[in-house]
Design a protein around this motif. Sequence first.
Motif, PDB file in Angstrom:
ATOM      1  N   MET A   1      -7.669 -25.552   1.644  1.00  0.00           N
ATOM      2  CA  MET A   1      -7.274 -24.042   1.529  1.00  0.00           C
ATOM      3  C   MET A   1      -7.881 -23.170   2.517  1.00  0.00           C
ATOM      4  N   ALA A   2      -7.054 -22.086   2.803  1.00  0.00           N
ATOM      5  CA  ALA A   2      -7.579 -21.011   3.901  1.00  0.00           C
ATOM      6  C   ALA A   2      -8.293 -20.093   3.168  1.00  0.00           C
ATOM      7  N   LYS A   3      -9.451 -19.844   4.067  1.00  0.00           N
ATOM      8  CA  LYS A   3     -10.318 -18.799   3.613  1.00  0.00           C
ATOM      9  C   LYS A   3     -10.075 -17.622   4.684  1.00  0.00           C
ATOM     10  N   ILE A   4     -10.014 -16.349   3.899  1.00  0.00           N
ATOM     11  CA  ILE A   4      -9.654 -15.115   4.607  1.00  0.00           C
ATOM     12  C   ILE A   4     -10.673 -14.080   4.130  1.00  0.00           C
ATOM     13  N   ASP A   5     -11.332 -13.553   4.994  1.00  0.00           N
ATOM     14  CA  ASP A   5     -12.295 -12.483   4.656  1.00  0.00           C
ATOM     15  C   ASP A   5     -11.874 -11.068   5.342  1.00  0.00           C
ATOM     16  N   HIS A   6     -12.000 -10.030   4.474  1.00  0.00           N
ATOM     17  CA  HIS A   6     -11.745  -8.830   4.731  1.00  0.00           C
ATOM     18  C   HIS A   6     -12.694  -7.705   4.743  1.00  0.00           C
ATOM     19  N   ALA A   7     -12.923  -6.781   5.499  1.00  0.00           N
ATOM     20  CA  ALA A   7     -13.839  -5.648   5.299  1.00  0.00           C
ATOM     21  C   ALA A   7     -12.900  -4.615   4.950  1.00  0.00           C
ATOM     22  N   ILE A   8     -13.125  -3.762   3.686  1.00  0.00           N
ATOM     23  CA  ILE A   8     -12.331  -2.923   3.214  1.00  0.00           C
ATOM     24  C   ILE A   8     -13.170  -1.743   2.898  1.00  0.00           C
ATOM     25  N   VAL A   9     -12.532  -0.624   2.860  1.00  0.00           N
ATOM     26  CA  VAL A   9     -13.183   0.709   2.160  1.00  0.00           C
ATOM     27  C   VAL A   9     -12.306   1.029   1.152  1.00  0.00           C
ATOM     28  N   ASP A  10     -12.902   1.773   0.176  1.00  0.00           N
ATOM     29  CA  ASP A  10     -12.226   2.560  -0.955  1.00  0.00           C
ATOM     30  C   ASP A  10     -12.835   3.885  -1.134  1.00  0.00           C
ATOM     31  N   ILE A  11     -11.945   4.621  -1.419  1.00  0.00           N
ATOM     32  CA  ILE A  11     -12.390   6.212  -1.539  1.00  0.00           C
ATOM     33  C   ILE A  11     -12.263   6.842  -2.942  1.00  0.00           C
ATOM     34  N   LEU A  12     -13.102   7.141  -3.648  1.00  0.00           N
ATOM     35  CA  LEU A  12     -13.187   7.935  -5.000  1.00  0.00           C
ATOM     36  C   LEU A  12     -12.999   9.384  -4.553  1.00  0.00           C
ATOM     37  N   ILE A  13     -11.694   9.942  -4.509  1.00  0.00           N
ATOM     38  CA  ILE A  13     -11.464  11.377  -4.228  1.00  0.00           C
ATOM     39  C   ILE A  13     -11.757  12.151  -5.413  1.00  0.00           C
ATOM     40  N   ILE A  14     -12.467  12.955  -5.534  1.00  0.00           N
ATOM     41  CA  ILE A  14     -12.983  13.702  -6.682  1.00  0.00           C
ATOM     42  C   ILE A  14     -12.362  15.382  -6.403  1.00  0.00           C
ATOM     43  N   LYS A  15     -11.801  15.853  -7.762  1.00  0.00           N
ATOM     44  CA  LYS A  15     -11.483  17.236  -7.871  1.00  0.00           C
ATOM     45  C   LYS A  15     -11.437  17.914  -9.268  1.00  0.00           C
ATOM     46  N   ASP A  16     -12.339  18.633  -9.426  1.00  0.00           N
ATOM     47  CA  ASP A  16     -12.376  19.352 -10.963  1.00  0.00           C
ATOM     48  C   ASP A  16     -12.270  18.214 -11.945  1.00  0.00           C
ATOM     49  N   ASP A  17     -13.406  17.390 -11.757  1.00  0.00           N
ATOM     50  CA  ASP A  17     -13.626  16.254 -12.757  1.00  0.00           C
ATOM     51  C   ASP A  17     -12.611  15.150 -12.886  1.00  0.00           C
ATOM     52  N   LYS A  18     -11.605  15.100 -11.804  1.00  0.00           N
ATOM     53  CA  LYS A  18     -10.535  14.142 -12.017  1.00  0.00           C
ATOM     54  C   LYS A  18     -10.526  13.087 -10.627  1.00  0.00           C
ATOM     55  N   PHE A  19     -10.273  12.129 -10.803  1.00  0.00           N
ATOM     56  CA  PHE A  19      -9.987  11.117  -9.793  1.00  0.00           C
ATOM     57  C   PHE A  19      -8.831  10.665  -9.341  1.00  0.00           C
ATOM     58  N   LEU A  20      -8.405  10.667  -7.954  1.00  0.00           N
ATOM     59  CA  LEU A  20      -7.138  10.464  -7.535  1.00  0.00           C
ATOM     60  C   LEU A  20      -6.812   8.749  -7.413  1.00  0.00           C
ATOM     61  N   LEU A  21      -5.693   8.529  -7.914  1.00  0.00           N
ATOM     62  CA  LEU A  21      -5.030   7.244  -7.992  1.00  0.00           C
ATOM     63  C   LEU A  21      -3.820   7.234  -7.188  1.00  0.00           C
ATOM     64  N   VAL A  22      -3.565   6.294  -6.577  1.00  0.00           N
ATOM     65  CA  VAL A  22      -2.235   5.739  -5.718  1.00  0.00           C
ATOM     66  C   VAL A  22      -1.466   4.440  -6.827  1.00  0.00           C
ATOM     67  N   GLN A  23      -0.372   4.634  -6.857  1.00  0.00           N
ATOM     68  CA  GLN A  23       0.647   3.383  -7.294  1.00  0.00           C
ATOM     69  C   GLN A  23       0.986   2.633  -6.101  1.00  0.00           C
ATOM     70  N   GLU A  24       0.737   1.393  -6.454  1.00  0.00           N
ATOM     71  CA  GLU A  24       1.318   0.344  -5.438  1.00  0.00           C
ATOM     72  C   GLU A  24       2.490  -0.063  -5.657  1.00  0.00           C
ATOM     73  N   SER A  25       3.298  -0.604  -4.640  1.00  0.00           N
ATOM     74  CA  SER A  25       4.464  -1.172  -4.333  1.00  0.00           C
ATOM     75  C   SER A  25       4.648  -2.563  -3.840  1.00  0.00           C
ATOM     76  N   LYS A  26       3.545  -3.192  -3.286  1.00  0.00           N
ATOM     77  CA  LYS A  26       3.777  -4.432  -2.756  1.00  0.00           C
ATOM     78  C   LYS A  26       3.864  -5.602  -3.721  1.00  0.00           C
ATOM     79  N   PRO A  27       4.549  -6.673  -3.162  1.00  0.00           N
ATOM     80  CA  PRO A  27       4.620  -7.581  -4.447  1.00  0.00           C
ATOM     81  C   PRO A  27       3.642  -8.141  -5.051  1.00  0.00           C
ATOM     82  N   GLY A  28       3.612  -8.276  -6.277  1.00  0.00           N
ATOM     83  CA  GLY A  28       2.418  -8.637  -7.006  1.00  0.00           C
ATOM     84  C   GLY A  28       1.621  -7.597  -7.657  1.00  0.00           C
TER      85      GLY A  28
END
Length: 150
Positions: free
Chosen positions: A1-28
């Motif tokens: 079984m292949a093992k893949i490791d990734h460094a990632i970053v995520d960003i909680l963008i905040i405005k007026d007590d709300k949080f920004l979400l993006v919709q995904e379109s990649k398979p799965g």
Amino acid sequence: MAKIDHAIVDILIIKDDKFLLVQESKPGREGLYNIPGGHVDAHETLFEAAVREAKEETGYDVELTGVIGIYQSILPELNVSGPVFTAKIIGGEATSSAEHPDVKWVSADELYRMAKEGELFTKYPPFAVNHYLTRGAFGLEIIASYDYTK
């Protein structure tokens, strides 16, 4: 079984007590939402990657304001981990794309509801929002980058 490791970053963008979400379109993950983020490219700092990913996925220019924590997802063939930053908008405008057909602001309660109903791609955004709301963010100085290419 292949093992893949990734460094990632995520960003909680905040405005007026709300949080920004993006919709995904990649398979799965089609139609599911997530906080903006992605892989760290070679020769890129975590900070640079977070600002770039925010722009690519949302259309907004952001300024990083803190670090909520480091989150890890361990899957059978993949292990990804990285910081979740907080950020504020300093320019740009919300822009959808083929990869992210919807960009929307949600309250913490809406995000928690979406998690409960299986509308989020990853499991950690509600935890990150809860950590932000209950204890705030750590200063950016808790992350140190050393560029050995120079």
